[in-house]
Scaffold this active site. Structure first.
Site, PDB file in Angstrom:
ATOM      1  N   LYS A 110     -18.911  22.915   7.704  1.00  0.00           N
ATOM      2  CA  LYS A 110     -18.808  23.591   6.736  1.00  0.00           C
ATOM      3  C   LYS A 110     -17.356  23.960   6.446  1.00  0.00           C
ATOM      4  CE  LYS A 110     -19.344  27.852   5.145  1.00  0.00           C
ATOM      5  NZ  LYS A 110     -21.057  28.303   5.286  1.00  0.00           N
ATOM      6  N   ASP A 150     -20.783  28.697  -1.199  1.00  0.00           N
ATOM      7  CA  ASP A 150     -21.178  29.173  -0.338  1.00  0.00           C
ATOM      8  C   ASP A 150     -20.070  30.730  -0.878  1.00  0.00           C
ATOM      9  OD1 ASP A 150     -21.188  30.315   2.904  1.00  0.00           O
ATOM     10  OD2 ASP A 150     -19.112  30.576   2.225  1.00  0.00           O
TER      11      ASP A 150
HETATM   12  P1  NAD Z   1     -20.334  35.245  -3.085  1.00  0.00           P
HETATM   13  O1  NAD Z   1     -19.445  35.273  -3.638  1.00  0.00           O
HETATM   14  O2  NAD Z   1     -22.153  34.656  -3.684  1.00  0.00           O
HETATM   15  O3  NAD Z   1     -20.658  36.777  -3.105  1.00  0.00           O
HETATM   16  C1  NAD Z   1     -19.963  37.729  -2.048  1.00  0.00           C
HETATM   17  C2  NAD Z   1     -19.693  38.784  -2.381  1.00  0.00           C
HETATM   18  O4  NAD Z   1     -19.739  40.364  -1.573  1.00  0.00           O
HETATM   19  C3  NAD Z   1     -19.502  39.117  -3.126  1.00  0.00           C
HETATM   20  O5  NAD Z   1     -20.328  40.597  -4.139  1.00  0.00           O
HETATM   21  C4  NAD Z   1     -17.887  39.781  -2.832  1.00  0.00           C
HETATM   22  O6  NAD Z   1     -18.398  41.613  -3.483  1.00  0.00           O
HETATM   23  C5  NAD Z   1     -18.633  41.478  -1.458  1.00  0.00           C
HETATM   24  N1  NAD Z   1     -18.052  41.361  -0.742  1.00  0.00           N
HETATM   25  C6  NAD Z   1     -16.520  40.582  -0.507  1.00  0.00           C
HETATM   26  N2  NAD Z   1     -16.315  41.351  -0.094  1.00  0.00           N
HETATM   27  C7  NAD Z   1     -16.847  42.828   0.485  1.00  0.00           C
HETATM   28  C8  NAD Z   1     -16.396  43.961   1.236  1.00  0.00           C
HETATM   29  N3  NAD Z   1     -15.287  43.998   2.051  1.00  0.00           N
HETATM   30  N4  NAD Z   1     -17.892  44.871   1.465  1.00  0.00           N
HETATM   31  C9  NAD Z   1     -18.749  44.946   0.204  1.00  0.00           C
HETATM   32  N5  NAD Z   1     -18.828  43.425  -0.482  1.00  0.00           N
HETATM   33  C10 NAD Z   1     -18.269  42.906  -0.168  1.00  0.00           C
HETATM   34  O7  NAD Z   1     -21.228  34.724  -1.703  1.00  0.00           O
HETATM   35  P2  NAD Z   1     -22.828  34.607  -1.199  1.00  0.00           P
HETATM   36  O8  NAD Z   1     -22.885  32.679  -1.117  1.00  0.00           O
HETATM   37  O9  NAD Z   1     -23.543  35.845  -1.689  1.00  0.00           O
HETATM   38  O10 NAD Z   1     -22.465  34.907   0.669  1.00  0.00           O
HETATM   39  C11 NAD Z   1     -22.525  36.002   1.111  1.00  0.00           C
HETATM   40  C12 NAD Z   1     -22.178  35.994   2.856  1.00  0.00           C
HETATM   41  O11 NAD Z   1     -23.804  34.638   2.747  1.00  0.00           O
HETATM   42  C13 NAD Z   1     -21.297  35.101   3.531  1.00  0.00           C
HETATM   43  O12 NAD Z   1     -21.441  35.229   4.970  1.00  0.00           O
HETATM   44  C14 NAD Z   1     -22.349  33.689   3.112  1.00  0.00           C
HETATM   45  O13 NAD Z   1     -21.943  32.861   4.056  1.00  0.00           O
HETATM   46  C15 NAD Z   1     -23.500  33.755   3.415  1.00  0.00           C
HETATM   47  N6  NAD Z   1     -24.499  32.672   3.076  1.00  0.00           N
HETATM   48  C16 NAD Z   1     -24.434  32.812   1.902  1.00  0.00           C
HETATM   49  C17 NAD Z   1     -24.948  31.197   1.293  1.00  0.00           C
HETATM   50  C18 NAD Z   1     -25.140  31.023   0.126  1.00  0.00           C
HETATM   51  O14 NAD Z   1     -26.730  30.170   0.231  1.00  0.00           O
HETATM   52  N7  NAD Z   1     -25.048  31.127  -0.935  1.00  0.00           N
HETATM   53  C19 NAD Z   1     -26.423  30.694   2.547  1.00  0.00           C
HETATM   54  C20 NAD Z   1     -26.371  31.252   4.060  1.00  0.00           C
HETATM   55  C21 NAD Z   1     -25.592  32.066   3.753  1.00  0.00           C
END
Ligand code: NAD
Length: 420
Positions: A110, A150
């Site tokens: 990461k 991420d």
């Molecule tokens: P992203 O940046 O696209 O979206 C994050 C979202 O969370 C945004 O809509 C933001 O406004 C919201 N957010 C932040 N703080 C918040 C809060 N306190 N309450 C409500 N909403 C809040 O990120 P992402 O890629 O969608 O990642 C989201 C999660 O999924 C993370 O934990 C990440 O590690 C995990 N993840 C992502 C992927 C991927 O392929 N992108 C894969 C596996 C896991």
């Protein structure tokens, strides 16, 4: 109280606690535990970036590789003001387990930069990305360590990373990052892969619970890459998305939100709040509203001992990494709420990243239907493996997923032997 809350939500403590429980259950010897509870490599970089006003700011970034036994390391890059080395260590460890649960040939890594990307201009973000990529390039490469998007990073940022790395090599190296734009070797189906994989796992679990997806109610925390894709695909399956939140607030409609309209609203205004035909709710409330399926898709440590007693869902599908603290885990289990653990439920992203990397190495590209079919096969197979382990060992799905993953990593370590 505040510090207690912070401690409870500490991702590193959570990852270590979960590992400790599974290691105990597996009866791992102390030496093996020690290998697996520490990260193999970690790099901290402090680097300068020219801001648009001509000033210089120094940013801190990290890249951590947890374990390399099963192959090159894989894991996303996070841009967030609260990024810390210990959080990145936890996320790297979870990546090792995730790749092992779905049985793809990677170890976990990461990376992250402590910054507020919303306060940076496009050009500042590009300079920061290019300098950070250069700083960590000693670790990167298609055979060694492959980043992906991420929180608050995306395909465009992956494009800059690819270009920076390739410029230093003198030729294009598409396989150095995944989740990049299609024009430079991205894979069809990558953008919504995490959400799609999560829905595969939800569908498999719903079948076991005799819960019909058609008409099931869903609440989603976070409406970024993962949350919005999960919302869209669940709605396509006939689910009613009754509530959604992002960092600025939440919206709800018990009759079901129009997800396509909500996506357009978020795109146009940058937030879900103010969406017509919805009622405003406090951000945190979205976790506690009545629904069949709750999808936390934002950040770590959101479901805690404090709010777990008030959750009303039947299934919690962890699209985010580490959304549930160990204390909350216990409460939800006692309350009979099924948790689909992060290392299984959000593995769809790394699975399609793996497909992207394979396509890059072969310079041969797949059709979307092939990506979807193979993703579904892997997610269903992995769900079955975890579910069987849970039944056989009489443990919950998180413990089962951890045990399955740790066993696979231990087997790889033993087959390779300890060098020298
Ligand atoms: P992203 O940046 O696209 O979206 C994050 C979202 O969370 C945004 O809509 C933001 O406004 C919201 N957010 C932040 N703080 C918040 C809060 N306190 N309450 C409500 N909403 C809040 O990120 P992402 O890629 O969608 O990642 C989201 C999660 O999924 C993370 O934990 C990440 O590690 C995990 N993840 C992502 C992927 C991927 O392929 N992108 C894969 C596996 C896991």
């Amino acid at each position: 109280m505040a510090s207690e809350h912070h401690l409870e939500a500490d991702a590193y403590r959570m990852a270590q606690w979960q590992f400790g429980q599974a290691a105990e259950r597996l009866g791992l010897d102390e030496g093996m535990r020690e290998i697996l509870r520490s990260v193999n490599r970690e790099l901290t970089v402090n680097f300068p970036v020219f801001m648009d006003d001509g000033s210089i700011r120094v940013f801190t970034g990290y890249r951590v590789q947890h374990n390399l036994a099963r192959g090159p390391t894989k894991g996303g890059i996070r841009y967030h003001p609260q990024v810390t080395l210990s959080e990145i260590r936890a996320l790297a460890m979870w990546m090792t387990w995730k790749c092992a649960v779905v049985n793809i040939p990677y170890g976990g890594a990461k990376g992250g930069v402590q910054c507020n990307p919303k306060a940076l201009s496009n050009k500042e973000l590009e300079r920061l990305t290019r300098r950070y990529t250069t700083e960590i390039s000693i670790l990167l490469g298609p055979e060694s360590d492959i980043p992906a998007p991420d929180v608050y990073t995306n395909a465009r940022i992956m494009g800059w990373m690819l270009d920076t790395y390739s410029m230093q090599k003198g030729y294009s190296v598409p396989g150095v990052v995944t989740g990049k734009p299609l024009s430079i070797g991205g894979s069809v189906g990558r953008t919504d892969a995490t959400g799609r994989g999560c829905v595969c796992v939800i569908a498999a679990a719903a079948q076991h619970l005799d819960l019909q997806l058609e008409g099931a109610t869903v609440s989603i925390q976070g409406f970024g890459n993962v949350g919005s894709a999960a919302a869209k695909i669940l709605a396509e399956h006939g689910c009613k998305i009754v509530a959604v939140s992002d960092s600025q607030g939440g919206v709800m409609n018990p009759r079901g939100l129009d997800v396509v309209g909500l996506l357009q609203h978020k795109y146009a205004t940058g937030a879900v709040k103010g969406f017509p035909d919805s009622e405003a709710v406090i951000r945190e409330e979205v976790l506690e509203l009545p629904c069949d399926i709750l999808v936390p898709a934002a950040l770590e440590g959101q479901i805690t001992a404090e709010n777990a007693p008030r959750l009303q869902a039947k299934i919690v599908a962890e699209a985010a990494n580490g959304p549930t603290t160990p204390e909350a885990d216990k409460i939800l289990e006692e309350r009979g709420i099924l948790i689909l653990p992060d290392i299984l439920a959000n593995a769809g992203g790394v699975v399609v990243s793996y497909f992207e990397w394979v396509q890059n190495l072969q310079s041969l590209f797949w059709k979307e239907a092939q990506v979807h079919t193979q993703l579904q096969e892997i997610m269903e197979r992995s769900f079955r493996a975890v579910h069987e382990m849970a039944a056989r060992e009489r443990v919950d799905m998180r413990m089962a997923a951890q045990m399955l993953a740790i066993q696979r990593v231990v087997e790889a370590i033993l087959d390779r032997g300890v060098y020298p």
